[in-house]
Each structure stands twice: as structure tokens, then as C-alpha cells.
Design a protein around this motif. Structure first.
Motif, PDB file in Angstrom:
ATOM      1  N   GLN A  48      -5.863  -0.979  -9.581  1.00  0.00           N
ATOM      2  CA  GLN A  48      -7.275  -1.310  -9.580  1.00  0.00           C
ATOM      3  C   GLN A  48      -7.577  -2.576  -8.778  1.00  0.00           C
ATOM      4  O   GLN A  48      -8.729  -2.981  -8.670  1.00  0.00           O
ATOM      5  N   GLN A  49      -6.559  -3.190  -8.210  1.00  0.00           N
ATOM      6  CA  GLN A  49      -6.750  -4.439  -7.496  1.00  0.00           C
ATOM      7  C   GLN A  49      -6.701  -4.202  -5.983  1.00  0.00           C
ATOM      8  O   GLN A  49      -6.104  -3.253  -5.503  1.00  0.00           O
ATOM      9  N   ASP A  50      -7.329  -5.097  -5.231  1.00  0.00           N
ATOM     10  CA  ASP A  50      -7.282  -4.963  -3.773  1.00  0.00           C
ATOM     11  C   ASP A  50      -5.983  -5.551  -3.242  1.00  0.00           C
ATOM     12  O   ASP A  50      -5.257  -6.270  -3.942  1.00  0.00           O
ATOM     13  N   ALA A  51      -5.706  -5.254  -1.969  1.00  0.00           N
ATOM     14  CA  ALA A  51      -4.427  -5.641  -1.362  1.00  0.00           C
ATOM     15  C   ALA A  51      -4.241  -7.153  -1.334  1.00  0.00           C
ATOM     16  O   ALA A  51      -3.141  -7.660  -1.577  1.00  0.00           O
TER      17      ALA A  51
ATOM     18  N   ALA B 233       0.842  -1.211   0.000  1.00  0.00           N
ATOM     19  CA  ALA B 233       0.000   0.000   0.000  1.00  0.00           C
ATOM     20  C   ALA B 233       0.871   1.253   0.000  1.00  0.00           C
ATOM     21  O   ALA B 233       0.576   2.229  -0.710  1.00  0.00           O
ATOM     22  N   ARG B 234       1.941   1.232   0.791  1.00  0.00           N
ATOM     23  CA  ARG B 234       2.829   2.393   0.860  1.00  0.00           C
ATOM     24  C   ARG B 234       3.553   2.604  -0.468  1.00  0.00           C
ATOM     25  O   ARG B 234       3.684   3.737  -0.951  1.00  0.00           O
ATOM     26  N   CYS B 235       4.038   1.526  -1.069  1.00  0.00           N
ATOM     27  CA  CYS B 235       4.764   1.646  -2.339  1.00  0.00           C
ATOM     28  C   CYS B 235       3.855   2.133  -3.463  1.00  0.00           C
ATOM     29  O   CYS B 235       4.281   2.911  -4.322  1.00  0.00           O
TER      30      CYS B 235
ATOM     31  N   PHE C 193      -5.433  -9.408  -3.368  1.00  0.00           N
ATOM     32  CA  PHE C 193      -5.122  -9.900  -4.717  1.00  0.00           C
ATOM     33  C   PHE C 193      -3.654  -9.627  -5.057  1.00  0.00           C
ATOM     34  O   PHE C 193      -2.952 -10.490  -5.607  1.00  0.00           O
ATOM     35  N   ILE C 194      -3.198  -8.419  -4.740  1.00  0.00           N
ATOM     36  CA  ILE C 194      -1.812  -8.048  -5.052  1.00  0.00           C
ATOM     37  C   ILE C 194      -0.836  -8.956  -4.311  1.00  0.00           C
ATOM     38  O   ILE C 194       0.114  -9.483  -4.911  1.00  0.00           O
ATOM     39  N   CYS C 195      -1.060  -9.145  -3.009  1.00  0.00           N
ATOM     40  CA  CYS C 195      -0.167  -9.995  -2.208  1.00  0.00           C
ATOM     41  C   CYS C 195      -0.128 -11.419  -2.755  1.00  0.00           C
ATOM     42  O   CYS C 195       0.947 -11.997  -2.935  1.00  0.00           O
ATOM     43  N   THR C 196      -1.313 -11.955  -3.000  1.00  0.00           N
ATOM     44  CA  THR C 196      -1.396 -13.342  -3.493  1.00  0.00           C
ATOM     45  C   THR C 196      -0.692 -13.494  -4.835  1.00  0.00           C
ATOM     46  O   THR C 196       0.089 -14.435  -5.046  1.00  0.00           O
ATOM     47  N   THR C 197      -0.944 -12.562  -5.745  1.00  0.00           N
ATOM     48  CA  THR C 197      -0.352 -12.641  -7.083  1.00  0.00           C
ATOM     49  C   THR C 197       1.161 -12.483  -7.031  1.00  0.00           C
ATOM     50  O   THR C 197       1.901 -13.213  -7.717  1.00  0.00           O
TER      51      THR C 197
END
Length: 373
Positions: A336-339, A222-224, A341-345
Motif C-alpha cells: 500500500q506504500q509508494d516506491a 517494484a519487481r520483487c 516510502f519503501i526505499c526510504t524506510t
């Protein structure tokens, strides 16, 4: 009525009005200090406590500035207060001073155990405010020692532009109360954080566990994204670890994992997150890091592990690692993605790159690349 009696009554009334006004002011002051004291004691995290002491106190007490100085008896104060947050550390530069028990012993011994107010405090402890931009504007100060169990754990310096704000013997009771509550708040908050961190640690390697990594990764992503920075996720796996356990025993395997963690920590920054993700697999998050820089770090780490043999029972054991990496910036439409989703991907991509490294012969670094459609 006799004029002299009238004048005396009027003078007595003035004095009474003054005492009543002073009593009401003291009541408000006491309420202000007590309210703030209960807030800092109720702080649930070092970050929250840091904000209350270094920012909110200036507004609440109408100060020019304030400095908090802590004696680092447990050698973890900096890490606990900033949690790898370099932005916060820069923002608190010269306002939160952390003293080493050995290197700063002479300074620590100079701390008195009672509040010192006025110019005397400025003269004796001027070193506490030397780094402040506002140091030239300071006209009066209150030095408040922080004591717990008859041990000095630090000190506060409250600073004002008003030369009459802090005077010897005036308002000492309120300030002593504030310093006592601050000392309790700091001790309690840091101890709570230490206990919390135990639940986030891997018992074998003393690095973070998977639970903590997943929590921190969301925050760093989120910070990045907010600052338009990249973040690199790196998976590391000890090559042929099962053979090491089978041939040399699980105690040797444990020694290998601890040895590898030490080498990882030597190569990464204090703001990077290192965790044991499971078995012989480790994960590292490198926030605000470009892919080419992360690749250099991974190669240095791989070479360091290869060239650093473990000596066990007069025998030399060489190990190697495979490393897979993935970049936050390579994710499509990341904003456009939630946190979750980003972490998992990101983790899935780093894991796929690790699989490629192992399938390709091990002892190498592979960066995830998008498949050509």
C-alpha cells in the motif's frame, strides 16, 4: 488487329504489370526496412534495442526466429544488454550470443564480410541456431555480418520456414542496409550506455554511486513486490576508518576502500547492487533473497574482510566491518506504500541496524527488528 501483335501487347502488359507490382513491393519493403532501421538507431537503451532486434524484428519481418551474435571487444556486452536482469537473460537464451575475443577467436575469424543467403548460410553458420527450439523448422536463412570501421562486431541470422524466402542474390541490398544500420545502432547504443554508466560510478572504488543505487533500488523493489519476492538491504561500514586515515594517511584509506569493494563483489551475485553510499559506508541490495540467505552472505563477507589483511609498505593492516540489514518483507502493508516510502524506510532500517552493530562492539552483523510496542 493482327492476332500476333495483340498477343505481344498482352504479354508486354503482363510484364509491365509484374514490374509495377514488384516495384511497389520493393518500395514497401524499403520503407519497412528503413522505418525499422531508424527505430533501432533511435533506441535509447540496450534494453530497448534488445527488444527491437530480438522480438520486434520477428513480427515486423514475419520471421520464424532470429539470432544476434556479438563480439565482446569491451568485455561488457552481457552486462550492458541485461543490466543484472536474469529474467531477460533467460528469455534471450540462445538468441543473443556473446563471443569472447580470445576464447572464440576461431569462430570470429569465420565471419565473412558480405551477406550470405539460403542453405549455404545455414550450413556454414548452423552453430548459431543449434540452441533454438525452432531450429528444426528453419528452411532458409540470411547471415548478415555487422561491421564498424572495417571490424566485425557481430552478425545476425534471420530465419524463415519458407525455403524460398532467402535465396542467393535476391534482396541483398535491403539486407545489407539493415545490417549496416544495426551495426551503427549497436555501437551507438552501447557507447551511450557506457558514457551514462560513468556518471553512475564512484571514481575511487569503481563501484556504483548513491545516485545510481537509489534509482536501481526502486526498480528492484517494484519487481520483487510484483513477484512476491523478498529484498534485503545491507549497509556496511569500515570500523575505525578515521583512525586508519589519521594513522596511515588518506592513500591508505583509499586502498582499504578499494580492497573492501573487491571482497564484497566476490561474495555477492552479479544481479546484486553494490554502491558506495558515502565516505567509508557501502550499501548492497540483494533482490530475490531470503533473509537467512542474506545473513549467511553478510557473515561470509565479514569473515573474509577480517581474515584478508592489506599489505602496505611491508606492513600488515587488518580491518573489520560492521553490517546492518533490513528486509522488504518486514515492512508493514508494503503493497500500500509508494516506491519512495519503501526505499526510504528500508534504508533507514538498515542504517539503524548498522548503528546497533557499531554500538554493540563493531565487527558484527545485525538484522533490523521491529521495536516491541
Amino acid at each position: 488487329m493482327d492476332e500476333s501483335v495483340y498477343d505481344k501487347n498482352r504479354e508486354l502488359q503482363r510484364k509491365l504489370d509484374h514490374f509495377i507490382k514488384q516495384a511497389r513491393a520493393n518500395e514497401k519493403k524499403q520503407e519497412l526496412y528503413e522505418t525499422f532501421g531508424f527505430e533501432i538507431i533511435g533506441a535509447s537503451t540496450p534494453k530497448q534495442l534488445r527488444d527491437l532486434l530480438l522480438s520486434q524484428s520477428i513480427v515486423r519481418f514475419q520471421l520464424l526466429d532470429m539470432v544476434l551474435c556479438l563480439v565482446d571487444h569491451h568485455k561488457d556486452a552481457d552486462r550492458l544488454f541485461f543490466e543484472h536482469d536474469e529474467e531477460a537473460r533467460l528469455g534471450c537464451a540462445n538468441k543473443l550470443l556473446i563471443l569472447d575475443v580470445n576464447n572464440d577467436a576461431e569462430i570470429i575469424q569465420s565471419f565473412i564480410v558480405n551477406p550470405m543467403l539460403g542453405t549455404e548460410a545455414l550450413q556454414k553458420y548452423h552453430w548459431m541456431i543449434n540452441g533454438l527450439k525452432s531450429s528444426n523448422q528453419v528452411k532458409s536463412a540470411a547471415f548478415l555480418p555487422l561491421l564498424r570501421s572495417n571490424q566485425v562486431i557481430g552478425a545476425m541470422m534471420l530465419l524463415s520456414q519458407d525455403p524460398h524466402r532467402y535465396q542467393k542474390g535476391i534482396g541483398t541490398f535491403f539486407l545489407q542496409k539493415l545490417s549496416a544500420m544495426t551495426a551503427v545502432a549497436i555501437e551507438n547504443c552501447l557507447n551511450q550506455q557506457r558514457i551514462k554508466e560513468i556518471s553512475y560510478q564512484d571514481a575511487l572504488t569503481q563501484t556504483y554511486n548513491r545516485r545510481y543505487f537509489d534509482l536501481r533500488l526502486k526498480d528492484e523493489i517494484a519487481r520483487c513486490i510484483r513477484w512476491n519476492d523478498d529484498l534485503i538491504c545491507m549497509f556496511l561500514d569500515v570500523d575505525h576508518f578515521k583512525k586508519i586515515n589519521d594513522s596511515h594517511g588518506h592513500q591508505t584509506g583509499d586502498s582499504v576502500l578499494r580492497h573492501m569493494v573487491n571482497l564484497i563483489k566476490e561474495q555477492v551475485r552479479s544481479c546484486d547492487i553494490v554502491a558506495r553510499y558515502g565516505g567509508e559506508e557501502f550499501v548492497v541490495a540483494l533482490p530475490s533473497t531470503a533473509l537467512h540467505a542474506a545473513h549467511e552472505i553478510a557473515e561470509r563477507l565479514r569473515k573474509a574482510i577480517c581474515s584478508s589483511a592489506i599489505i602496505l609498505y611491508d606492513k600488515q593492516l587488518n580491518i573489520s566491518v560492521s553490517i546492518g540489514m533490513a528486509s522488504l518483507r518486514d515492512l508493514p502493508v508494503v503493497l500500500q506504500q509508494d516506491a519512495d516510502f519503501i526505499c526510504t524506510t528500508l534504508l533507514e532500517r538498515a542504517d539503524k541496524a548498522l548503528y546497533e552493530a557499531k554500538e554493540g562492539g563493531r565487527n558484527q552483523v545485525v538484522v533490523y527488528t521491529n521495536p516491541i510496542l
